[in-house]
Design a protein around this motif. Structure first.
Motif, PDB file in Angstrom:
ATOM      1  N   GLU A 253      17.373 -42.647 -58.429  1.00 31.15           N
ATOM      2  CA  GLU A 253      18.758 -42.973 -58.770  1.00 31.15           C
ATOM      3  C   GLU A 253      19.605 -41.713 -58.994  1.00 31.15           C
ATOM      4  O   GLU A 253      20.261 -41.556 -60.013  1.00 31.15           O
ATOM      5  N   HIS A 254      19.578 -40.828 -58.026  1.00 28.49           N
ATOM      6  CA  HIS A 254      20.381 -39.601 -58.159  1.00 28.49           C
ATOM      7  C   HIS A 254      21.866 -39.853 -57.875  1.00 28.49           C
ATOM      8  O   HIS A 254      22.716 -39.046 -58.251  1.00 28.49           O
ATOM      9  N   TRP A 255      22.206 -40.937 -57.185  1.00 30.71           N
ATOM     10  CA  TRP A 255      23.580 -41.359 -56.926  1.00 30.71           C
ATOM     11  C   TRP A 255      24.363 -40.373 -56.061  1.00 30.71           C
ATOM     12  O   TRP A 255      25.592 -40.364 -56.064  1.00 30.71           O
ATOM     13  N   LEU A 256      23.676 -39.541 -55.301  1.00 27.07           N
ATOM     14  CA  LEU A 256      24.348 -38.502 -54.510  1.00 27.07           C
ATOM     15  C   LEU A 256      24.333 -38.866 -53.029  1.00 27.07           C
ATOM     16  O   LEU A 256      23.419 -39.532 -52.546  1.00 27.07           O
ATOM     17  N   ASN A 257      25.350 -38.382 -52.304  1.00 25.42           N
ATOM     18  CA  ASN A 257      25.350 -38.529 -50.854  1.00 25.42           C
ATOM     19  C   ASN A 257      24.771 -37.268 -50.217  1.00 25.42           C
ATOM     20  O   ASN A 257      24.431 -36.299 -50.914  1.00 25.42           O
ATOM     21  N   ASP A 258      24.666 -37.269 -48.904  1.00 28.26           N
ATOM     22  CA  ASP A 258      24.041 -36.143 -48.203  1.00 28.26           C
ATOM     23  C   ASP A 258      24.737 -34.821 -48.518  1.00 28.26           C
ATOM     24  O   ASP A 258      24.083 -33.795 -48.755  1.00 28.26           O
ATOM     25  N   HIS A 259      26.050 -34.838 -48.487  1.00 30.34           N
ATOM     26  CA  HIS A 259      26.813 -33.605 -48.709  1.00 30.34           C
ATOM     27  C   HIS A 259      26.576 -33.057 -50.118  1.00 30.34           C
ATOM     28  O   HIS A 259      26.407 -31.847 -50.313  1.00 30.34           O
ATOM     29  N   GLN A 260      26.539 -33.931 -51.101  1.00 30.22           N
ATOM     30  CA  GLN A 260      26.327 -33.494 -52.475  1.00 30.22           C
ATOM     31  C   GLN A 260      24.909 -32.954 -52.682  1.00 30.22           C
ATOM     32  O   GLN A 260      24.701 -31.985 -53.418  1.00 30.22           O
ATOM     33  N   ILE A 261      23.942 -33.570 -52.011  1.00 29.11           N
ATOM     34  CA  ILE A 261      22.556 -33.089 -52.137  1.00 29.11           C
ATOM     35  C   ILE A 261      22.418 -31.702 -51.524  1.00 29.11           C
ATOM     36  O   ILE A 261      21.739 -30.828 -52.082  1.00 29.11           O
ATOM     37  N   MET A 262      23.068 -31.479 -50.389  1.00 27.84           N
ATOM     38  CA  MET A 262      22.980 -30.174 -49.730  1.00 27.84           C
ATOM     39  C   MET A 262      23.595 -29.062 -50.565  1.00 27.84           C
ATOM     40  O   MET A 262      23.266 -27.887 -50.400  1.00 27.84           O
ATOM     41  N   SER A 263      24.481 -29.431 -51.480  1.00 29.40           N
ATOM     42  CA  SER A 263      25.145 -28.413 -52.316  1.00 29.40           C
ATOM     43  C   SER A 263      24.405 -28.175 -53.630  1.00 29.40           C
ATOM     44  O   SER A 263      24.850 -27.376 -54.450  1.00 29.40           O
ATOM     45  N   ILE A 264      23.292 -28.887 -53.854  1.00 33.89           N
ATOM     46  CA  ILE A 264      22.516 -28.663 -55.087  1.00 33.89           C
ATOM     47  C   ILE A 264      21.974 -27.248 -55.082  1.00 33.89           C
ATOM     48  O   ILE A 264      21.383 -26.781 -54.103  1.00 33.89           O
ATOM     49  N   ASN A 265      22.157 -26.551 -56.193  1.00 35.71           N
ATOM     50  CA  ASN A 265      21.700 -25.160 -56.276  1.00 35.71           C
ATOM     51  C   ASN A 265      21.177 -24.873 -57.676  1.00 35.71           C
ATOM     52  O   ASN A 265      21.935 -24.512 -58.570  1.00 35.71           O
ATOM     53  N   TYR A 266      19.894 -25.075 -57.871  1.00 35.45           N
ATOM     54  CA  TYR A 266      19.248 -24.724 -59.130  1.00 35.45           C
ATOM     55  C   TYR A 266      18.368 -23.511 -58.896  1.00 35.45           C
ATOM     56  O   TYR A 266      17.657 -23.431 -57.899  1.00 35.45           O
ATOM     57  N   GLU A 267      18.409 -22.591 -59.843  1.00 38.46           N
ATOM     58  CA  GLU A 267      17.661 -21.352 -59.701  1.00 38.46           C
ATOM     59  C   GLU A 267      16.169 -21.639 -59.564  1.00 38.46           C
ATOM     60  O   GLU A 267      15.590 -22.387 -60.351  1.00 38.46           O
ATOM     61  N   ASN A 268      15.546 -21.037 -58.540  1.00 31.34           N
ATOM     62  CA  ASN A 268      14.096 -21.138 -58.272  1.00 31.34           C
ATOM     63  C   ASN A 268      13.662 -22.506 -57.754  1.00 31.34           C
ATOM     64  O   ASN A 268      12.470 -22.744 -57.579  1.00 31.34           O
ATOM     65  N   TYR A 269      14.603 -23.445 -57.521  1.00 37.83           N
ATOM     66  CA  TYR A 269      14.258 -24.766 -57.004  1.00 37.83           C
ATOM     67  C   TYR A 269      15.010 -25.024 -55.698  1.00 37.83           C
ATOM     68  O   TYR A 269      16.100 -24.485 -55.478  1.00 37.83           O
ATOM     69  N   CYS A 270      14.418 -25.877 -54.872  1.00 30.19           N
ATOM     70  CA  CYS A 270      15.130 -26.343 -53.684  1.00 30.19           C
ATOM     71  C   CYS A 270      14.764 -27.807 -53.431  1.00 30.19           C
ATOM     72  O   CYS A 270      13.676 -28.262 -53.790  1.00 30.19           O
ATOM     73  N   VAL A 271      15.692 -28.539 -52.841  1.00 25.70           N
ATOM     74  CA  VAL A 271      15.444 -29.922 -52.488  1.00 25.70           C
ATOM     75  C   VAL A 271      14.654 -29.925 -51.173  1.00 25.70           C
ATOM     76  O   VAL A 271      15.152 -29.531 -50.135  1.00 25.70           O
ATOM     77  N   VAL A 272      13.409 -30.367 -51.244  1.00 29.15           N
ATOM     78  CA  VAL A 272      12.549 -30.370 -50.056  1.00 29.15           C
ATOM     79  C   VAL A 272      12.641 -31.702 -49.319  1.00 29.15           C
ATOM     80  O   VAL A 272      12.561 -31.755 -48.098  1.00 29.15           O
ATOM     81  N   SER A 273      12.839 -32.799 -50.062  1.00 25.04           N
ATOM     82  CA  SER A 273      12.889 -34.119 -49.436  1.00 25.04           C
ATOM     83  C   SER A 273      13.817 -35.028 -50.239  1.00 25.04           C
ATOM     84  O   SER A 273      13.867 -34.935 -51.470  1.00 25.04           O
TER      85      SER A 273
END
Length: 353
Positions: free
Chosen positions: A15-35
């Motif tokens: 339930e992250h409630w995000l669309n594709d564009h918002q997910i691509m802009s996620i930027n947490y230090e030392n983490y990346c969205v893999v899937s």
């Protein structure tokens, strides 16, 4: 933000409630969205997996493509020895048959691999209640040898306490915990597991028995028994004890103990096919019978079967290694990793994830 303070290597969110564009802009230090999976037709929902940059992983798009919006929403990553799936099943039992069908297809795909399976998520089925839906969910996972880790409330309100979030796995874990006080009306669940199977050095002690040593033992016993005085021993137990002591001491002197180091290599489960597993079981059965059957033809049959089994195993293992190299992005690096692993030079860390 919780993610910026956490020490977890893999984080599964529903339930992250995000669309594709918002997910691509996620930027947490030392983490990346893999899937991830995000909805196209409706709002809210979705699932995603964040992984620390230091953890090697790849996305399993074949699993994500099985997602059905508003029925079962999947994200999936593959590690060295594990596959991690994040599942969101929206509330409402009208989509339970779709969920069961897709989840079974997912488990069938994953079970063909030797890798362990870890499935986490919000299933919106309360396991604290014994009803047809909870039994149905548990039975589905147990049919693929996956068990739920938690049986404690994961969502507590003023009027209810339910266990609708969980982790199902078919591997051993070292630690589990319910995480409360999150910026959510659900609690988090964590498990710690070993990411690698470390290469271990095992020392065994053995006595090499050769034809030359057996001949020497025979000659020594013959000369010793001639001079050994057994005539005055009338008790059979005492006679046996004296004789066995002589035999044991001479055997140990002529066949001294040696030490050999053995390193763990590719696991049998990595490359063995179902046919090889059945053949191994039959071979063990033949070994057990061989001790009691004094028939030359039967012993020859066991020896021939054993030789054929070893030959088939070599071919299967070679094919597994060949395919592993062919599918690797860096073929030279993978080749050297396999060589070092098989010769015992590679010492993997006992990393916890």
């Amino acid at each position: 933000m919780f993610l910026e303070k956490t020490k977890f290597d893999i984080i599964c969110l529903t339930e992250h409630w995000l669309n594709d564009h918002q997910i691509m802009s996620i930027n947490y230090e030392n983490y990346c969205v893999v899937s991830y999976f995000s909805r196209k037709c409706m709002i809210h929902g979705g699932s995603l997996i964040l992984i620390k940059n230091s953890v090697k992983s790849k996305e399993r798009k074949d699993i994500i493509r099985l997602s059905v919006e508003h029925s079962i929403e999947l994200s999936c990553v593959e590690l060295d020895k594990h596959v991690v799936v994040c599942v969101y099943r929206p509330p409402g039992y009208q989509n339970l048959s779709v969920f069961d069908s897709v989840m079974e297809d997912v488990l069938k795909k994953l079970s063909t691999s030797s890798k362990s399976i870890i499935i986490s998520g919000d299933f919106n089925i309360n396991l604290l209640e014994t009803n047809s839906n909870s039994i149905r969910l548990i039975s589905l996972f147990k049919s693929f040898n996956l068990s739920n880790v938690f049986m404690e409330p994961t969502r507590v309100t003023a009027s209810s306490a339910t266990c609708i979030d969980n982790i199902f796995c078919n591997c051993d874990y070292l630690h589990k915990e319910i995480v409360n006080k999150l910026p959510s009306d659900h609690s988090g669940q964590t498990i710690t597991f070993c990411a690698y199977i470390p290469v271990q050095k095992i020392q065994i002690r053995y006595r090499p028995i050769t034809c030359k040593n057996l001949e020497k033992l025979n000659n020594t016993l013959t000369s010793k028994l001639c001079v050994q005085n057994f005539n005055n021993i009338w008790d059979p137990n005492e006679f046996y004890a004296e004789f066995f002591t002589l035999l044991k001491s001479q055997f140990n002197d002529i066949n001294p103990q040696k030490t050999k180091s053995i390193y763990t290599k590719f696991l049998f489960s990595d490359w063995a096919t179902p046919g090889i597993r059945k053949s191994r079981d039959k071979l063990f059965e033949l070994y057990g019978l061989r001790q009691h059957v004094k028939n030359t033809n039967f012993h020859q049959h066991v020896a021939k079967y054993s030789k054929t089994f070893k030959s088939v195993c070599k071919i299967a293992k070679a094919l597994y290694i060949s395919n592993k190299i062919k599918s690797a992005d860096d073929k030279i690096k993978t080749t050297w990793q396999i060589i070092n692993n098989e010769t015992g030079r590679k010492k993997q860390r006992n990393t916890l994830i």
